[in-house]
Design a protein around this motif. Sequence first.
Motif, PDB file in Angstrom:
ATOM      1  N   LEU A 259     -18.205  35.337 -25.841  1.00  0.00           N
ATOM      2  CA  LEU A 259     -16.984  36.009 -25.437  1.00  0.00           C
ATOM      3  C   LEU A 259     -17.619  36.445 -23.938  1.00  0.00           C
ATOM      4  O   LEU A 259     -16.922  37.754 -23.390  1.00  0.00           O
ATOM      5  CB  LEU A 259     -16.636  37.069 -26.241  1.00  0.00           C
ATOM      6  N   ARG A 260     -18.604  36.282 -23.497  1.00  0.00           N
ATOM      7  CA  ARG A 260     -19.311  36.831 -22.369  1.00  0.00           C
ATOM      8  C   ARG A 260     -18.281  36.786 -21.297  1.00  0.00           C
ATOM      9  O   ARG A 260     -18.381  38.131 -20.436  1.00  0.00           O
ATOM     10  CB  ARG A 260     -20.688  36.128 -21.856  1.00  0.00           C
ATOM     11  N   HIS A 261     -17.529  35.952 -20.800  1.00  0.00           N
ATOM     12  CA  HIS A 261     -16.596  36.258 -19.693  1.00  0.00           C
ATOM     13  C   HIS A 261     -15.530  37.293 -20.081  1.00  0.00           C
ATOM     14  O   HIS A 261     -14.916  37.839 -19.208  1.00  0.00           O
ATOM     15  CB  HIS A 261     -16.124  34.627 -19.401  1.00  0.00           C
ATOM     16  N   GLN A 262     -14.912  37.091 -21.130  1.00  0.00           N
ATOM     17  CA  GLN A 262     -13.918  38.339 -21.597  1.00  0.00           C
ATOM     18  C   GLN A 262     -14.740  39.590 -21.456  1.00  0.00           C
ATOM     19  O   GLN A 262     -14.056  40.569 -20.974  1.00  0.00           O
ATOM     20  CB  GLN A 262     -13.410  37.929 -22.947  1.00  0.00           C
ATOM     21  N   PHE A 263     -15.904  39.660 -21.645  1.00  0.00           N
ATOM     22  CA  PHE A 263     -16.488  41.113 -21.698  1.00  0.00           C
ATOM     23  C   PHE A 263     -16.918  41.543 -20.082  1.00  0.00           C
ATOM     24  O   PHE A 263     -16.737  42.543 -19.797  1.00  0.00           O
ATOM     25  CB  PHE A 263     -17.857  41.158 -22.507  1.00  0.00           C
ATOM     26  N   ALA A 264     -17.076  40.395 -19.511  1.00  0.00           N
ATOM     27  CA  ALA A 264     -17.267  40.588 -18.043  1.00  0.00           C
ATOM     28  C   ALA A 264     -16.035  41.081 -17.426  1.00  0.00           C
ATOM     29  O   ALA A 264     -15.955  42.184 -16.553  1.00  0.00           O
ATOM     30  CB  ALA A 264     -17.708  39.675 -17.166  1.00  0.00           C
ATOM     31  N   ALA A 265     -14.788  40.451 -17.701  1.00  0.00           N
ATOM     32  CA  ALA A 265     -13.400  41.054 -17.534  1.00  0.00           C
ATOM     33  C   ALA A 265     -13.162  42.295 -17.801  1.00  0.00           C
ATOM     34  O   ALA A 265     -12.670  43.326 -17.007  1.00  0.00           O
ATOM     35  CB  ALA A 265     -12.548  39.900 -17.718  1.00  0.00           C
ATOM     36  N   LEU A 266     -13.491  42.490 -19.155  1.00  0.00           N
ATOM     37  CA  LEU A 266     -13.234  44.115 -19.705  1.00  0.00           C
ATOM     38  C   LEU A 266     -14.024  45.126 -18.781  1.00  0.00           C
ATOM     39  O   LEU A 266     -13.378  45.955 -18.494  1.00  0.00           O
ATOM     40  CB  LEU A 266     -13.805  43.832 -20.993  1.00  0.00           C
ATOM     41  N   ALA A 267     -15.393  44.713 -18.337  1.00  0.00           N
ATOM     42  CA  ALA A 267     -16.096  45.631 -17.830  1.00  0.00           C
ATOM     43  C   ALA A 267     -15.431  46.032 -16.282  1.00  0.00           C
ATOM     44  O   ALA A 267     -15.325  47.000 -15.883  1.00  0.00           O
ATOM     45  CB  ALA A 267     -17.703  45.197 -17.717  1.00  0.00           C
ATOM     46  N   ASP A 268     -15.111  44.892 -15.676  1.00  0.00           N
ATOM     47  CA  ASP A 268     -14.220  45.207 -14.406  1.00  0.00           C
ATOM     48  C   ASP A 268     -13.009  45.729 -14.576  1.00  0.00           C
ATOM     49  O   ASP A 268     -12.435  46.566 -13.740  1.00  0.00           O
ATOM     50  CB  ASP A 268     -14.009  43.721 -13.766  1.00  0.00           C
ATOM     51  N   THR A 269     -12.138  45.685 -15.641  1.00  0.00           N
ATOM     52  CA  THR A 269     -10.943  46.375 -16.002  1.00  0.00           C
ATOM     53  C   THR A 269     -11.239  47.760 -16.248  1.00  0.00           C
ATOM     54  O   THR A 269     -10.471  48.785 -15.599  1.00  0.00           O
ATOM     55  CB  THR A 269     -10.140  46.008 -17.303  1.00  0.00           C
ATOM     56  N   TYR A 270     -12.454  48.160 -16.964  1.00  0.00           N
ATOM     57  CA  TYR A 270     -12.714  49.624 -17.083  1.00  0.00           C
ATOM     58  C   TYR A 270     -12.974  50.175 -15.650  1.00  0.00           C
ATOM     59  O   TYR A 270     -12.629  51.450 -15.288  1.00  0.00           O
ATOM     60  CB  TYR A 270     -14.171  49.617 -17.840  1.00  0.00           C
ATOM     61  N   TRP A 271     -13.835  49.373 -14.742  1.00  0.00           N
ATOM     62  CA  TRP A 271     -14.172  49.835 -13.289  1.00  0.00           C
ATOM     63  C   TRP A 271     -13.083  50.269 -12.520  1.00  0.00           C
ATOM     64  O   TRP A 271     -12.972  51.226 -11.945  1.00  0.00           O
ATOM     65  CB  TRP A 271     -15.297  49.043 -12.704  1.00  0.00           C
ATOM     66  N   GLN A 272     -12.179  49.211 -12.505  1.00  0.00           N
ATOM     67  CA  GLN A 272     -11.079  49.323 -11.698  1.00  0.00           C
ATOM     68  C   GLN A 272     -10.091  50.467 -12.049  1.00  0.00           C
ATOM     69  O   GLN A 272      -9.337  51.130 -11.093  1.00  0.00           O
ATOM     70  CB  GLN A 272     -10.365  47.935 -11.621  1.00  0.00           C
ATOM     71  N   SER A 273      -9.951  50.399 -13.350  1.00  0.00           N
ATOM     72  CA  SER A 273      -9.062  51.846 -13.739  1.00  0.00           C
ATOM     73  C   SER A 273      -9.653  52.819 -13.626  1.00  0.00           C
ATOM     74  O   SER A 273      -8.882  54.209 -13.054  1.00  0.00           O
ATOM     75  CB  SER A 273      -8.950  51.444 -15.370  1.00  0.00           C
ATOM     76  N   TYR A 274     -11.028  53.138 -13.502  1.00  0.00           N
ATOM     77  CA  TYR A 274     -11.443  54.348 -13.174  1.00  0.00           C
ATOM     78  C   TYR A 274     -11.501  54.640 -11.685  1.00  0.00           C
ATOM     79  O   TYR A 274     -11.020  55.463 -11.448  1.00  0.00           O
ATOM     80  CB  TYR A 274     -13.011  54.381 -13.471  1.00  0.00           C
ATOM     81  N   CYS A 275     -11.563  53.649 -11.001  1.00  0.00           N
ATOM     82  CA  CYS A 275     -11.527  53.775  -9.296  1.00  0.00           C
ATOM     83  C   CYS A 275     -10.050  54.135  -8.845  1.00  0.00           C
ATOM     84  O   CYS A 275      -9.942  54.740  -8.044  1.00  0.00           O
ATOM     85  CB  CYS A 275     -12.040  52.400  -8.945  1.00  0.00           C
ATOM     86  N   HIS A 276      -9.295  53.289  -9.417  1.00  0.00           N
ATOM     87  CA  HIS A 276      -7.885  53.608  -9.230  1.00  0.00           C
ATOM     88  C   HIS A 276      -7.638  55.201  -9.305  1.00  0.00           C
ATOM     89  O   HIS A 276      -6.857  55.658  -8.549  1.00  0.00           O
ATOM     90  CB  HIS A 276      -7.091  52.798  -9.886  1.00  0.00           C
ATOM     91  N   GLN A 277      -7.913  55.748 -10.359  1.00  0.00           N
ATOM     92  CA  GLN A 277      -7.837  57.235 -10.275  1.00  0.00           C
ATOM     93  C   GLN A 277      -8.349  58.106  -9.580  1.00  0.00           C
ATOM     94  O   GLN A 277      -7.813  59.335  -9.130  1.00  0.00           O
ATOM     95  CB  GLN A 277      -8.163  57.686 -11.912  1.00  0.00           C
ATOM     96  N   VAL A 278      -9.605  57.696  -9.157  1.00  0.00           N
ATOM     97  CA  VAL A 278     -10.384  58.738  -8.412  1.00  0.00           C
ATOM     98  C   VAL A 278     -10.619  58.376  -6.863  1.00  0.00           C
ATOM     99  O   VAL A 278     -11.135  58.980  -6.216  1.00  0.00           O
ATOM    100  CB  VAL A 278     -11.907  58.668  -8.869  1.00  0.00           C
ATOM    101  N   ALA A 279      -9.789  57.335  -6.471  1.00  0.00           N
ATOM    102  CA  ALA A 279      -9.975  57.054  -5.026  1.00  0.00           C
ATOM    103  C   ALA A 279      -9.741  58.066  -4.079  1.00  0.00           C
ATOM    104  O   ALA A 279      -8.862  58.819  -4.161  1.00  0.00           O
ATOM    105  CB  ALA A 279      -9.105  55.758  -4.958  1.00  0.00           C
TER     106      ALA A 279
END
Length: 350
Positions: A259-279
């Motif tokens: 599931l490596r590719h899914q977890f990589a996408a999950l990590a990016d989803t986490y980061w993008q969600s955080y960034c969207h809030q604090v930009a």
Amino acid sequence: MHTYIASSTAMIDIENHAQLLDFLVQSGLLGERSQPLCTTLHGGVSNRTVKISWADGSGWVAKQALEKLRVQADWFSDPKRIHIEAAGLRWLARLIGTTAVPSFVFESHEQRLLIMSAVPEPHQNYKELLLTGLPAPHHAAEFGTLLARLHDNAFAYREELSLEFADTTFFENLRIDPYYIYAGHHLPAAAPFLFRLIDGTRKRRLTLVHGDYSPKNILIHRDRLILLDHEVIHFGDPAFDVGFSMAHFLSKAHARVSLRHQFAALADTYWQSYCHQVAGRPWAVDLERWSINHTLGCLLARVAGKSILEYLSSSQKAAQRMAVQQLIDKPPATMTALIQQFTSRLSDYE
């Protein structure tokens, strides 16, 4: 909602349930005829933890801080940190909402004890879900939003919080020393990177930092995330929280090869969600660069520090060390690039 001051200085062991119930009766929290069920909860290394349950499904969780942590290496920390956690619990209810953290019930300074409400059943631990189930993007997105809300709302109270949580002793004892300093001493090639990271972290005092923001400290109840374990909360560098948690996602991408590719996408989803809030926030200047460095530092520390990830094999730990040591010489410019490069480099060592 009060602090108990006992007449005796004798320390109880809350894993001895009779002692715990006796103490709760003496402190006025329980009636003498109250017969709740006590269950010792395992998994944490820094506290004794017991759930106190009633027949109607309600309950409390009692935590008692340990002086020597339950790990193989010698690792000590002052049990007074439990009162930092109690203060953090009260503040977090204000900053991220009463539904996102348990309710504060009671603390005892003599017994180094904190009691909070128990998260209702049924619930799932986010770490266990990530290790055994299919990753859900909406949970990762909420995980990012929750952290962003903590950092951003705390900035509005920075004058008050910078005083109340100025003491970074427990962050040093439970994170900087066992993670970065220990790893730096055992991996000389990585030491310059890690000690520069330590120096920068100590200087970056920007907002409230949880210090233990990881999937293991998240329970999911009715599809809502609830944050636990606040004993290293302090005023400092928010990028540490991002890197610490990102290292968990990427280490699980390492562990769950299929599931490596899914977890990589999950990590990016986490980061993008955080960034969207604090930009654009004033405290978030240069946040991505520091978050990348903390991610690399924590990835290394979790395979070469005092707190080793239990779900990685010996060969996987070696692969993670080699992959990270290649990346620290020239860290990627973006978090998305780091996620891609780390996960792709792992295959070189498998």
